[in-house]
Design a protein around this motif. Structure first.
Motif, PDB file in Angstrom:
ATOM      1  N   VAL A  62       0.852  -1.185   0.000  1.00  0.00           N
ATOM      2  CA  VAL A  62       0.000   0.000   0.000  1.00  0.00           C
ATOM      3  C   VAL A  62       0.896   1.246   0.000  1.00  0.00           C
ATOM      4  N   GLU A  63       0.455   2.265  -0.733  1.00  0.00           N
ATOM      5  CA  GLU A  63       1.218   3.511  -0.743  1.00  0.00           C
ATOM      6  C   GLU A  63       0.825   4.309   0.494  1.00  0.00           C
ATOM      7  N   VAL A  64       1.815   4.808   1.203  1.00  0.00           N
ATOM      8  CA  VAL A  64       1.551   5.652   2.373  1.00  0.00           C
ATOM      9  C   VAL A  64       2.343   6.943   2.211  1.00  0.00           C
ATOM     10  N   GLN A  65       2.129   7.882   3.125  1.00  0.00           N
ATOM     11  CA  GLN A  65       2.877   9.129   3.046  1.00  0.00           C
ATOM     12  C   GLN A  65       4.369   8.829   3.128  1.00  0.00           C
ATOM     13  N   GLY A  66       5.113   9.260   2.134  1.00  0.00           N
ATOM     14  CA  GLY A  66       6.568   9.094   2.193  1.00  0.00           C
ATOM     15  C   GLY A  66       7.089   7.766   1.693  1.00  0.00           C
ATOM     16  N   PRO A 217      11.220   7.504   0.592  1.00  0.00           N
ATOM     17  CA  PRO A 217      11.846   8.713   1.145  1.00  0.00           C
ATOM     18  C   PRO A 217      11.696   8.863   2.662  1.00  0.00           C
ATOM     19  N   ALA A 218      10.592   8.371   3.223  1.00  0.00           N
ATOM     20  CA  ALA A 218      10.375   8.532   4.675  1.00  0.00           C
ATOM     21  C   ALA A 218      11.482   7.878   5.491  1.00  0.00           C
ATOM     22  N   ILE A 219      12.118   6.819   4.954  1.00  0.00           N
ATOM     23  CA  ILE A 219      13.119   6.126   5.778  1.00  0.00           C
ATOM     24  C   ILE A 219      14.552   6.545   5.440  1.00  0.00           C
ATOM     25  N   LYS A 220      14.708   7.472   4.498  1.00  0.00           N
ATOM     26  CA  LYS A 220      16.077   7.841   4.111  1.00  0.00           C
ATOM     27  C   LYS A 220      16.926   8.340   5.291  1.00  0.00           C
ATOM     28  N   CYS A 241      20.920   1.643   1.590  1.00  0.00           N
ATOM     29  CA  CYS A 241      19.631   1.256   1.010  1.00  0.00           C
ATOM     30  C   CYS A 241      18.536   1.872   1.871  1.00  0.00           C
ATOM     31  N   GLY A 242      17.639   2.600   1.236  1.00  0.00           N
ATOM     32  CA  GLY A 242      16.549   3.215   1.992  1.00  0.00           C
ATOM     33  C   GLY A 242      16.253   4.607   1.486  1.00  0.00           C
ATOM     34  N   GLY A 243      15.290   4.687   0.589  1.00  0.00           N
ATOM     35  CA  GLY A 243      14.785   5.996   0.176  1.00  0.00           C
ATOM     36  C   GLY A 243      15.617   6.761  -0.821  1.00  0.00           C
ATOM     37  N   GLN A 262      21.613   1.117  -3.025  1.00  0.00           N
ATOM     38  CA  GLN A 262      20.588   0.320  -3.700  1.00  0.00           C
ATOM     39  C   GLN A 262      19.360   1.188  -3.949  1.00  0.00           C
ATOM     40  N   ILE A 263      18.724   0.898  -5.068  1.00  0.00           N
ATOM     41  CA  ILE A 263      17.550   1.654  -5.489  1.00  0.00           C
ATOM     42  C   ILE A 263      16.364   0.704  -5.496  1.00  0.00           C
ATOM     43  N   GLY A 264      15.295   1.073  -4.812  1.00  0.00           N
ATOM     44  CA  GLY A 264      14.124   0.204  -4.766  1.00  0.00           C
ATOM     45  C   GLY A 264      12.855   0.976  -5.064  1.00  0.00           C
ATOM     46  N   THR A 265      12.243   1.489  -4.008  1.00  0.00           N
ATOM     47  CA  THR A 265      10.942   2.148  -4.133  1.00  0.00           C
ATOM     48  C   THR A 265      10.933   3.272  -5.172  1.00  0.00           C
ATOM     49  N   ALA A 266      12.058   3.965  -5.333  1.00  0.00           N
ATOM     50  CA  ALA A 266      12.105   5.103  -6.259  1.00  0.00           C
ATOM     51  C   ALA A 266      11.735   4.689  -7.683  1.00  0.00           C
ATOM     52  N   ILE A 267      11.960   3.421  -8.001  1.00  0.00           N
ATOM     53  CA  ILE A 267      11.615   2.960  -9.358  1.00  0.00           C
ATOM     54  C   ILE A 267      10.111   3.084  -9.589  1.00  0.00           C
ATOM     55  N   MET A 268       9.351   2.908  -8.509  1.00  0.00           N
ATOM     56  CA  MET A 268       7.887   3.041  -8.612  1.00  0.00           C
ATOM     57  C   MET A 268       7.500   4.481  -8.973  1.00  0.00           C
TER      58      MET A 268
END
Ligand code: RRO
Length: 309
Positions: A62-66, A217-220, A241-243, A262-268
């Motif tokens: 689920v998408e959440v803030q950040g 981004p919230a966990i960067k 890894c993280g944000g 590492q790049i993860g969520t940003a690809i979305m």
């Protein structure tokens, strides 16, 4: 002339420091290959265990803030299927890192061995999934288990062994030291942060599994702090890894002590174009700062501020 943004880490030469994170788009050999062809310096597969696993029922993300909250539940076809994925991914000509998990020292050692046989260039031990009982952070939160799991994986393969740590712990430095004692060639920090989101209409957690892992981004700042703390205490190559969403995020990670990210969520958010965007931005920064290589940046923020705790 363009700055060289290649790096060497765990004995592998990467054309750039941007690595696909485990689980994101690493669903099949084809998707790994597509990410590599889009410019990633290396790719990490999804996490493989010795046996196939279906994972949790939907909703799993689920998408959440950040960022994104996920509880996929380690879905994977079992390590038998790894060879085909690695072979396909390697056609793109970049190192392929196999992410593996297990419930015991023996499982991790066997999974690492099978990853080596499958042709992977390195293994990343996932001891940090935030919500799967027995296999995830329950290992990564136990310092002695982290040491013994790392040591037995190291003993069973010639490949470099990277250990991916959880932030859901009081002292990540203590755990990182144990991974280093166990012979880890590098540490990836961090896996997702334990979190929850609640549907106020049905008045229960949105994810079927209840609690999940937060990425994006919230966990960067949490991930950066972990890299900074580990770098100050331990002399071991680090992968942030993280944000990481922009080239400047990546630079922050290098300055904190990471040699690659590492790049993860940003690809979305940005699609696969992110890999060329990150490279262009990083080259521009190196030129502007008159820095010859990424190596010169690694840990600079720690050395420039030795007063912080
Ligand atoms: O599969 C997952 O639910 C999962 C894994 Br293996 C992991 O390492 N981190 C995460 O956030 N989710």
């Amino acid at each position: 002339m363009d700055r060289d943004i290649g790096i060497e880490i765990v004995g592998l030469r990467l054309r750039n420091p941007f690595i696909l994170a485990a689980g994101i788009l690493g669903i099949t050999g084809h998707s790994l290959r597509r990410v590599a062809e889009a410019g990633a310096g290396a790719v990490v597969t999804k996490s493989f265990g010795l046996e196939p696993r279906t994972g949790y029922p939907n909703p799993t993300i689920v998408e959440v803030q950040g960022g994104l909250l996920n509880a996929m539940g380690l879905p994977n076809p079992g390590i038998e299927a790894l060879r085909e994925e690695v072979e396909e991914a390697k056609k793109a000509g970049v190192p392929v890192i196999a992410s593996v998990y297990g419930c015991s020292e023996g499982d991790y050692a066997e999974a690492a061995r099978r990853a080596e046989k499958a042709g992977a260039d390195a293994v990343e031990l996932n001891v940090s999934c935030p919500h799967v009982k027995e296999v995830g952070a329950q290992i990564g939160q136990d310092p002695d288990l982290v040491r013994s799991v790392t040591a037995s994986a190291k003993k069973s393969v010639k490949l470099p062994v990277i250990v991916k740590l959880t932030p859901n712990i009081t002292s990540i430095v203590e755990i990182a030291k144990k991974a280093a004692d166990g012979g880890a060639d590098a540490i990836t920090a961090i896996n997702t942060v334990k979190a929850i989101s609640i549907d106020i209409d049905v008045q229960k957690p949105i994810l079927a599994a209840g609690i999940g892992g937060l990425s994006g981004p919230a966990i960067k700042p949490i991930a950066l702090r972990c890299i900074y703390e580990i770098h100050k205490e331990i002399d071991i190559p680090l992968i942030g890894c993280g944000g990481v969403t922009t080239w400047s995020d990546a630079v922050e990670f290098f300055l904190a002590g990471a040699s690659a990210v590492q790049i993860g969520t940003a690809i979305m958010y940005k699609d696969l174009g992110i890999f060329s965007e990150l490279q262009t931005g990083l080259r521009g920064y190196l030129e502007e700062k008159k820095v010859e290589s990424i190596k010169q940046l690694v840990g600079l923020a720690c050395r420039n501020n030795n007063k912080t705790v």
